[in-house]
Enzyme design. Sequence first.
Site: not given
Length: 302
Positions: A99, A109, A111-112, A261, A263
């Site tokens: 940002h 954004h 992502n891999v 579950g 982080r």
Amino acid sequence: MSTAIDIKAVKDYLLDLQDQLCQAFEQADGKAQFTEDVWQRPTGGGGRSRVIKNGNLIEQGGINFSHVFGDSLPPSASAARPELAGRGFEAMGVSLVMHPHTPYVPTVHMNVRLFVATKEDAEPVWWFGGGFDLTPTYPFEEDCKAWHQSAKQLCEPFGVDVYPRFKQWCDDYFYLKHRDEARGVGGIFFDDLNEWGFAKCFDFIKAVGDGFWPAYKAIVEKRQDTPYAQRERDFQLYRRGRYVEFNLVYDRGTLFGLQSGGRTESILISMPPQARWEYQFQTEENSPEAQLQDFLTAREWL
């Protein structure tokens, strides 16, 4: 077609990608540096979260690496593959959200990731996913075209149908149904990728990971010094609210992290440091702010 799964090679690549991207953003920012937080997941695996904030360029952002495993696939991971429900899993990936301070450099954004569903006495089922997309506040046509041209070029060695298919997938995925608008101007997005065999699919996520920074850097260098005032800042914060809405309502990565579950601090690293909402906000007719709506409808950029 290669079917051998080389998880170590993927992990080595992802760790190096995180390092390379952190170096690139620190150099571009010129002030702020990433802080690293290494964490362990009680039920299996862990990762390293790296956050940068209060820089010259970046207000706040993160580049995460995670490698987690467990005994049972979370619902978000098995929704598209109900036959895999109940299997164990192993998942690893790098995810990035930035940002910027200035409203003239888009939020971005990337992502891999690799996902493996495991079961005793059965062959593992694996697939890759990822992509990158751009969320501008004050978009420029030439920037959007260059962004999509970069995506198209990295896809071309893998087939002429790859960019159109993954571009459409991105348009469909990053869409706020309750607002009836796109989150941004898209890019490419893919999931469940295993059709080419392991080696070629791995080559593709490397092309995505390596191709992301040059595409974004070109926009940063062009727009980061554009002057802005409180009006532009207020609109940027208002539009960031849409980003928050998507991440909390629709984003499968966020849902997977929370359901497995994971982080929480690392999962919600994608959130902007500041955002605002305003009841029935209306842009002024023919204003720069009103022009954004012309970009939030899926179109062919090339």
